[in-house]
Structure formats: structure tokens, C-alpha cells
Design a protein around this motif. Sequence first.
Motif, mmCIF file in Angstrom:
data_model
loop_
_atom_site.group_PDB
_atom_site.id
_atom_site.type_symbol
_atom_site.label_atom_id
_atom_site.label_comp_id
_atom_site.label_asym_id
_atom_site.label_seq_id
_atom_site.Cartn_x
_atom_site.Cartn_y
_atom_site.Cartn_z
ATOM 1 N N THR A 1 0.830 -1.206 0.000
ATOM 2 C CA THR A 1 0.000 0.000 0.000
ATOM 3 C C THR A 1 0.860 1.250 0.000
ATOM 4 O O THR A 1 0.588 2.218 -0.728
ATOM 5 C CB THR A 1 -0.942 0.007 1.219
ATOM 6 N N LEU A 2 1.920 1.246 0.806
ATOM 7 C CA LEU A 2 2.828 2.389 0.853
ATOM 8 C C LEU A 2 3.480 2.626 -0.505
ATOM 9 O O LEU A 2 3.572 3.769 -0.980
ATOM 10 C CB LEU A 2 3.892 2.155 1.915
ATOM 11 N N LYS A 3 3.914 1.562 -1.141
ATOM 12 C CA LYS A 3 4.579 1.678 -2.438
ATOM 13 C C LYS A 3 3.643 2.252 -3.497
ATOM 14 O O LYS A 3 4.011 3.170 -4.249
ATOM 15 C CB LYS A 3 5.093 0.310 -2.884
ATOM 16 N N VAL A 4 2.426 1.733 -3.551
ATOM 17 C CA VAL A 4 1.469 2.223 -4.549
ATOM 18 C C VAL A 4 1.040 3.652 -4.233
ATOM 19 O O VAL A 4 0.881 4.485 -5.137
ATOM 20 C CB VAL A 4 0.257 1.285 -4.644
ATOM 21 N N GLU B 1 -5.861 4.128 2.603
ATOM 22 C CA GLU B 1 -5.908 3.880 4.050
ATOM 23 C C GLU B 1 -5.539 2.420 4.285
ATOM 24 O O GLU B 1 -5.989 1.531 3.557
ATOM 25 C CB GLU B 1 -7.299 4.182 4.611
ATOM 26 N N HIS B 2 -4.710 2.194 5.308
ATOM 27 C CA HIS B 2 -4.258 0.836 5.614
ATOM 28 C C HIS B 2 -4.615 0.485 7.049
ATOM 29 O O HIS B 2 -4.346 1.251 7.969
ATOM 30 C CB HIS B 2 -2.754 0.709 5.411
ATOM 31 N N ALA B 3 -5.226 -0.689 7.222
ATOM 32 C CA ALA B 3 -5.653 -1.138 8.548
ATOM 33 C C ALA B 3 -4.563 -1.944 9.240
ATOM 34 O O ALA B 3 -3.962 -2.828 8.629
ATOM 35 C CB ALA B 3 -6.915 -1.981 8.429
ATOM 36 N N THR B 4 -4.320 -1.606 10.485
ATOM 37 C CA THR B 4 -3.477 -2.321 11.461
ATOM 38 C C THR B 4 -1.982 -2.167 11.223
ATOM 39 O O THR B 4 -1.180 -2.794 11.915
ATOM 40 C CB THR B 4 -3.822 -3.836 11.559
ATOM 41 N N GLY B 5 -1.572 -1.331 10.294
ATOM 42 C CA GLY B 5 -0.150 -1.110 10.064
ATOM 43 C C GLY B 5 0.368 0.108 10.794
ATOM 44 O O GLY B 5 -0.319 0.706 11.624
ATOM 45 N N ASN C 1 -0.631 10.862 1.602
ATOM 46 C CA ASN C 1 -1.889 10.370 1.035
ATOM 47 C C ASN C 1 -2.221 8.958 1.527
ATOM 48 O O ASN C 1 -3.040 8.267 0.930
ATOM 49 C CB ASN C 1 -1.837 10.383 -0.499
ATOM 50 N N LEU C 2 -1.586 8.551 2.630
ATOM 51 C CA LEU C 2 -1.829 7.229 3.207
ATOM 52 C C LEU C 2 -2.089 7.358 4.700
ATOM 53 O O LEU C 2 -1.193 7.717 5.473
ATOM 54 C CB LEU C 2 -0.639 6.298 2.961
ATOM 55 N N ALA C 3 -3.323 7.077 5.103
ATOM 56 C CA ALA C 3 -3.705 7.085 6.511
ATOM 57 C C ALA C 3 -3.635 5.659 7.056
ATOM 58 O O ALA C 3 -3.677 4.689 6.297
ATOM 59 C CB ALA C 3 -5.114 7.641 6.669
ATOM 60 N N ILE C 4 -3.538 5.531 8.365
ATOM 61 C CA ILE C 4 -3.567 4.214 8.997
ATOM 62 C C ILE C 4 -4.627 4.215 10.100
ATOM 63 O O ILE C 4 -4.889 5.228 10.737
ATOM 64 C CB ILE C 4 -2.194 3.796 9.562
ATOM 65 N N THR D 1 -7.675 13.928 5.270
ATOM 66 C CA THR D 1 -6.241 14.091 5.516
ATOM 67 C C THR D 1 -5.687 12.771 6.023
ATOM 68 O O THR D 1 -6.435 11.898 6.489
ATOM 69 C CB THR D 1 -5.962 15.193 6.566
ATOM 70 N N SER D 2 -4.386 12.624 5.946
ATOM 71 C CA SER D 2 -3.745 11.417 6.461
ATOM 72 C C SER D 2 -3.762 11.453 7.982
ATOM 73 O O SER D 2 -3.250 12.389 8.597
ATOM 74 C CB SER D 2 -2.300 11.324 5.950
ATOM 75 N N THR D 3 -4.367 10.440 8.576
ATOM 76 C CA THR D 3 -4.499 10.382 10.031
ATOM 77 C C THR D 3 -3.997 9.034 10.551
ATOM 78 O O THR D 3 -3.724 8.112 9.787
ATOM 79 C CB THR D 3 -5.970 10.575 10.448
ATOM 80 N N ASP D 4 -3.893 8.949 11.862
ATOM 81 C CA ASP D 4 -3.427 7.736 12.528
ATOM 82 C C ASP D 4 -4.301 7.537 13.752
ATOM 83 O O ASP D 4 -4.188 8.282 14.734
ATOM 84 C CB ASP D 4 -1.951 7.897 12.923
#
Length: 361
Positions: free
Chosen positions: A109-112, A122-126, A132-135, A280-283
Motif C-alpha cells: 500500500t505504501l509503495k502504490v 488507508e491501511h488497517a493495522t499497520g 496520502n496514506l492514513a492508517i 487528511t492522512s491520520t493515525d
Amino acid sequence: MTITVTRRTFLAGSAAAAGTAVLGRPGRALAADPLAVAFVYTGPIGDHGYTFAHDVGRRAVEAHFGDKVKVTFVENVPEGPDCERVIRQLATSGNQLIFSTSFGFMEATLKVAKQFPKLKFEHATGFKRADNLAIYNARFYEGRAVLGDIAGRMSKAGVAGYVASFPIPEVVMGINAFTLAAQKHNPNFKTKVIWANTWYDPGKESDAAKALIDKGADILCQHTDSAAPLQVAESRGVYAFGQAQDMSAYAPKAHLTAVVDQWEGYYIDRVQKALDGKWTSTDIWWGFKEGLVGLAPYNAAMPADVKASADKLKADITSGAVHPFTGPIKNQKGEVVYADGKKASDEDMLKMNWYVQGVES
């Protein structure tokens, strides 16, 4: 509108689809255009566990927004090269917001995301982010502490069997939280762990559950996604806990309760922000307090005092009065990791790679 895709048909048809898709579309061309949202699942939506819970969230998005969104999901995506291809193909097929829902999808996901900076991911559990990538993550360990509280009271043998997926911090902290809570009622309580090395494989999960019962466990917990361990428990006359959803239909006598993953509100909120141009990118790492983690109804076989104890622990964790990782805590070697009264920080838990006393893995 939903587009249902399996991994195989998605990969096979992506080249043809790319010819008609709007490639890498950065925004909504017209106000009336639906927001294209995609979900990537590691298991089948019919697992009635972790993937099913995310799919409940997807369906909630559709029900809430109607024709304002166009939703795609791809199921049964392995954590490996396939997931990168799937995520990239979703990005080149006009999707503007992509949710990848398994820990093993993180690097892909990070690479793409870096290749498509105008799209939202957005990526779950990472734990890796970008502009442009939230977790997003759930404090599953809070629920597993309540399961441990129940196990410590319900297990006559003082031995639980734990069917585990992969030894990542999320799973390790769940095993530890479960064991520590059980030991509040039975200091000699033991948790025996078998690693299935898969998130979803009913055959492997079933074999692990049988082996754990043969090793003396009279109650089972799991961090894998099928109902197979519960079905084994039902057939062998022991108690068990479900995973991610209420699985009592598969084991009405054995199923005591389950940690329930409640993603609906989060997904609706994030899609709304994308529609409003406020994404926005959030955590986030939410639990009982925020409603991202819940519990399935209790089995009627649970005594009133056991239910009351579980309810109290849930309430105390929700209010902050109790933290599941509060010392004194010793590791398997008997070394003090947290002194009396000291609480584990989020940073500590997110890199947890050790087991508490009483865990046999």
C-alpha cells in the motif's frame, strides 16, 4: 452500486478494464460523479470473521451514501506480490479512495500510494504513513482482556488454547492481554498457543483447535478468522470465543462471546471527509471508548457473576480506570517488564514481541 471482484477475475480482467477506465483520476470530474471507493480483503467476505467485519463496514458505506459512491471490493488477496498488483490496478481503474485491510498489505500500500500521490489510501493495522496514506487500527487487546477475564472464571482446568495467526505485535498483545486478565482470577492460568501461520484456513485452524484440546485446554480463543475452532469446541464439549463477529450460530453451546470489530462508523466518516474535500492522512487506534471494539452477546450458560465481572472490566477499560497492561508484569523468563503500577505505553504495545508468564508458545 457495488462491484464484486475475486482476486483471480480481477487480475485477469484488469488489462481490459484499464482500456476504458479513467487512469489515475486525481479528483471528481463532476459534482455528480460518485466517489469511487475500493476495499482489499485478505480473506473471503464469507469468513464471518475479520474480513466479514470489514465488509459490514463497506455495506454500511453503500447504505449511507447511496449513489454518491461507487464501491469495489476484491477478496481473497494473499499478503505478497498479488496484493501490490491488486492495489495498483485499483488505483489505475479510477478509484479515488482505497482501503487495504490487512497488516501484510502495508508495504504494498505504501509503495502504490507513493506512485499515485493524488489518490487517497488507508491501511488497517499497520504503522507506516504518507501524505496520502492514513492508517487505522482497533484496540483488539481490550476485548481480549475481557475474554481472558471470562476464561479465568469459566475454565476448570485453568488452561486455554489459543489458535493464533502470525506472531505480529497485534496478535502477541492479544495473547498477553487475555492471559493477564485470566490470571487475575487464577494466578496459575496457562495459555497454550499454536500458530496456524494463516489468517484464514479452516483446516489448519481446526487441526490446531483439536491439538490444543488434546493438550488439556478446556476453553479456546482464536486470532484467526474462520469458525472452525468454534465448531471443534462445540463437538468436543468445551467453551470458546469467536473472532471479530458474533459466531454463536456456528457453536451455540460453546460460543461464550466474541470481540466484535465495528468498522462502520469509521468508514462512513472517512468517505464523508473524502466527499467533502476534508480528507487528511491520520493515525487512529480506537477501542471500546470510541465504539470500534465491542462484544457479542453472552452465552446464557455464563453465570451472573461472570457476566458482571466481564461488564465491569469492559466499563473500567472504557473509562480508563483499568489498563490491561498494568504492572507487575513478568515475561516468560520471570523478568519484571513492568513494575507494580506501571502501564505499558502505546509505543511499547505496538512493538510487543515477548510473552507474559503463563504463555506456552
